[in-house]
Design an enzyme around this catalytic site. Structure first.
Site, PDB file in Angstrom:
ATOM      1  N   GLU A   7      46.291   1.080 -32.530  1.00 26.23           N
ATOM      2  CA  GLU A   7      46.534   0.300 -31.353  1.00 26.23           C
ATOM      3  C   GLU A   7      47.663   1.024 -30.524  1.00 26.23           C
ATOM      4  O   GLU A   7      48.289   2.248 -30.698  1.00 26.23           O
ATOM      5  CB  GLU A   7      47.472  -1.020 -31.999  1.00 26.23           C
ATOM      6  N   CYS A  45      50.251   3.073 -42.171  1.00 25.17           N
ATOM      7  CA  CYS A  45      51.875   3.761 -42.471  1.00 25.17           C
ATOM      8  C   CYS A  45      52.256   3.622 -43.834  1.00 25.17           C
ATOM      9  O   CYS A  45      51.675   2.921 -44.644  1.00 25.17           O
ATOM     10  CB  CYS A  45      52.576   2.775 -41.509  1.00 25.17           C
ATOM     11  N   GLY A  57      52.615   3.910 -37.634  1.00 26.79           N
ATOM     12  CA  GLY A  57      52.829   5.029 -38.052  1.00 26.79           C
ATOM     13  C   GLY A  57      54.191   5.609 -38.021  1.00 26.79           C
ATOM     14  O   GLY A  57      55.127   5.218 -37.205  1.00 26.79           O
ATOM     15  N   GLU A  58      54.522   6.402 -38.755  1.00 23.09           N
ATOM     16  CA  GLU A  58      55.810   7.255 -38.850  1.00 23.09           C
ATOM     17  C   GLU A  58      55.775   8.754 -38.076  1.00 23.09           C
ATOM     18  O   GLU A  58      55.170   9.604 -38.816  1.00 23.09           O
ATOM     19  CB  GLU A  58      56.591   7.388 -40.174  1.00 23.09           C
ATOM     20  N   SER A 104      60.769   7.206 -31.937  1.00 23.43           N
ATOM     21  CA  SER A 104      61.396   6.453 -32.802  1.00 23.43           C
ATOM     22  C   SER A 104      61.020   6.928 -34.353  1.00 23.43           C
ATOM     23  O   SER A 104      59.766   7.031 -34.725  1.00 23.43           O
ATOM     24  CB  SER A 104      60.860   4.806 -32.659  1.00 23.43           C
ATOM     25  N   SER A 118      65.193   3.745 -36.259  1.00 23.83           N
ATOM     26  CA  SER A 118      65.049   2.213 -36.765  1.00 23.83           C
ATOM     27  C   SER A 118      66.068   1.997 -37.847  1.00 23.83           C
ATOM     28  O   SER A 118      65.738   2.290 -39.054  1.00 23.83           O
ATOM     29  CB  SER A 118      63.501   2.103 -37.282  1.00 23.83           C
ATOM     30  N   HIS A 135      68.521  -1.055 -38.695  1.00 20.72           N
ATOM     31  CA  HIS A 135      68.105  -2.392 -39.281  1.00 20.72           C
ATOM     32  C   HIS A 135      69.161  -3.083 -40.261  1.00 20.72           C
ATOM     33  O   HIS A 135      69.020  -4.109 -40.548  1.00 20.72           O
ATOM     34  CB  HIS A 135      66.711  -2.574 -39.679  1.00 20.72           C
ATOM     35  N   CYS A 184      53.374  -5.253 -34.252  1.00 21.77           N
ATOM     36  CA  CYS A 184      52.609  -3.827 -34.415  1.00 21.77           C
ATOM     37  C   CYS A 184      51.708  -3.916 -35.591  1.00 21.77           C
ATOM     38  O   CYS A 184      52.115  -4.581 -36.654  1.00 21.77           O
ATOM     39  CB  CYS A 184      53.720  -2.646 -34.588  1.00 21.77           C
TER      40      CYS A 184
END
EC number: 2.1.1.192
Length: 399
Positions: free
Chosen positions: A122, A142, A200-201, A232, A254, A256, A374
């Site tokens: 996407e 991911c 994904g990373e 990111s 990221s 959090h 996502c």
């Protein structure tokens, strides 16, 4: 550092083997690689650099979708190129347009033949009054399994190639009419910013992401400034410094959570690279300054990480780092175990951080009516029948 030591720092994940199409696309190759490919098909050495520059201009300035469009290249050369290569980008399988103007595309990647499943990713375009941001994916699925992220429910299939990453930008420009032409000699400049915040990373696919972003930021091509490109990461510490040294884009973390025990739950990568190591890597990030601050992304989860004590601890953690904090209201998705923080609590959290000297914008939720979490569009379309998916695909092909 020796080459072997440097390579040992690169994180690896178990991946499905990528099989390129029979006729490879030239999208995603560096100028030197273009010269090599031209040499492979018999272009004489004195012509290679010039031909590579022509291709570069047509692909990344004009957005050519076929060699036949390259009118300053001889017919013989165009025929030879078409025999061996393509300038294909991913295919739009589905397009969703939100009431707020956000667009989301499900893209099918070229496959290596009948025996290989065609994978899908996407990308999302978010228009704002002063910019247009494209959110780009770096992997199919991911491996990180972040507790609040919908993509984490999808297994990692493989890394994207540099061409598949650049191809997302090109597809978005195709769909938005954002290329240079006679009517718009400077382009419409609808896409002004790129964020590597899709599926994904990125730092688990470092080489391809680096190569793609160097193409996207090239002044003689797509030409998006590195200061308008943000990568990111969930915290792949060994590759954070490499990002600054080899790519030179803006960095987002990221985060959090402000305590290891909670971050271990929300972002399991924290068990490998805990907060102390991650924040030291941020302090050491090449080029970080008040003019090039690191963004810390913080999703607001009701009753989980949104207390004023969390806000105080956040300010303490970031001391000495040129930073801004991006507060993200949680975007609900089916099956999630979390709720978005109450708006009053988000405002209190933001006010505390702001009064401590940090910019703390609250990200405006966008595209919630079009499966904006996502990974959600991919998951929902996978539930459809072949007939329904073909209908979606036909709709996406209609401008």
């Amino acid at each position: 550092m020796t080459p072997s030591a440097a390579s040992a720092l690169v994180e690896k994940t178990p991946l499905e083997t990528y099989v390129p199409p029979a006729k490879p696309s030239l999208i995603g190759l560096s100028r030197a690689q273009l010269c090599d490919r031209l040499g492979d098909v018999g272009v004489a050495p004195p012509q290679r650099k010039m031909r590579a520059q022509q291709l570069w201009h047509w692909m990344y300035v004009r957005g050519a979708r076929d060699f036949s469009e390259m009118t300053n290249v001889s017919k013989e050369m165009r025929a030879m190129l078409a025999e061996h290569f393509t300038v294909d980008r991913p295919e739009v399988v589905a397009e969703q347009i939100s009431a707020d103007g956000t667009r989301k595309w499900l893209l099918r990647l070229p496959s290596g033949g009948d025996g290989q499943k065609a994978h899908e990713v996407e990308c999302v375009y978010i228009p704002e009054t002063d910019r247009g941001t494209l959110c780009v994916s770096s992997q199919v699925g991911c491996t990180l399994n972040c507790a609040f992220c919908h993509t984490g429910t999808q297994r990692l299939v493989r890394n994207l190639t540099a061409g598949e990453i650049v191809g997302q930008v090109m597809v978005a420009r195709d769909r938005l009419g954002d290329w240079i032409d006679r009517e718009t000699p400077n382009g419409n400049r609808l896409i002004t910013n790129i964020v590597m915040m899709g599926m994904g990373e990125p730092l688990y696919n470092f080489d391809a992401v680096r190569d793609a972003l160097l193409i996207v930021s090239d002044n003689e091509g797509i030409g998006i400034s590195r200061r308008r490109i943000t990568l990111s990461t969930s915290g792949v510490v060994p590759n954070i410094k490499r990002t600054g040294d080899e790519i030179g884009v803006m960095l987002a973390i990221s985060l959090h959570a402000v305590r290891d025990e909670l971050r271990d739950e929300l972002v399991p990568l924290n068990r490998k690279y805990p907060l102390k190591e991650l924040l030291q890597a941020c302090r050491d990030y090449p080029g970080a300054s008040n003019a090039r601050r690191i963004t810390f992304e913080y999703v607001m989860l009701k009753g989980v990480n949104d207390s004023l004590d969390d806000a105080r601890k956040l300010v303490q953690l970031l001391k000495g780092i040129p930073a801004k904090i991006n507060l993200i209201p949680f975007n609900p998705w089916p099956g999630s175990n979390y709720e978005c923080s109450d708006w009053d609590q988000i405002e209190k959290f933001s006010e505390y951080v702001f009064n401590a000297g940090y910019s703390s914008p609250v990200r405006t939720p966008r595209g919630r009516d079009i499966l904006a979490a996502c990974g959600q569009l991919k998951s929902e379309t996978e539930k459809l029948s072949v007939r329904e998916r073909n209908a979606l695909r036909a709709m996406a092909m209609t401008d």
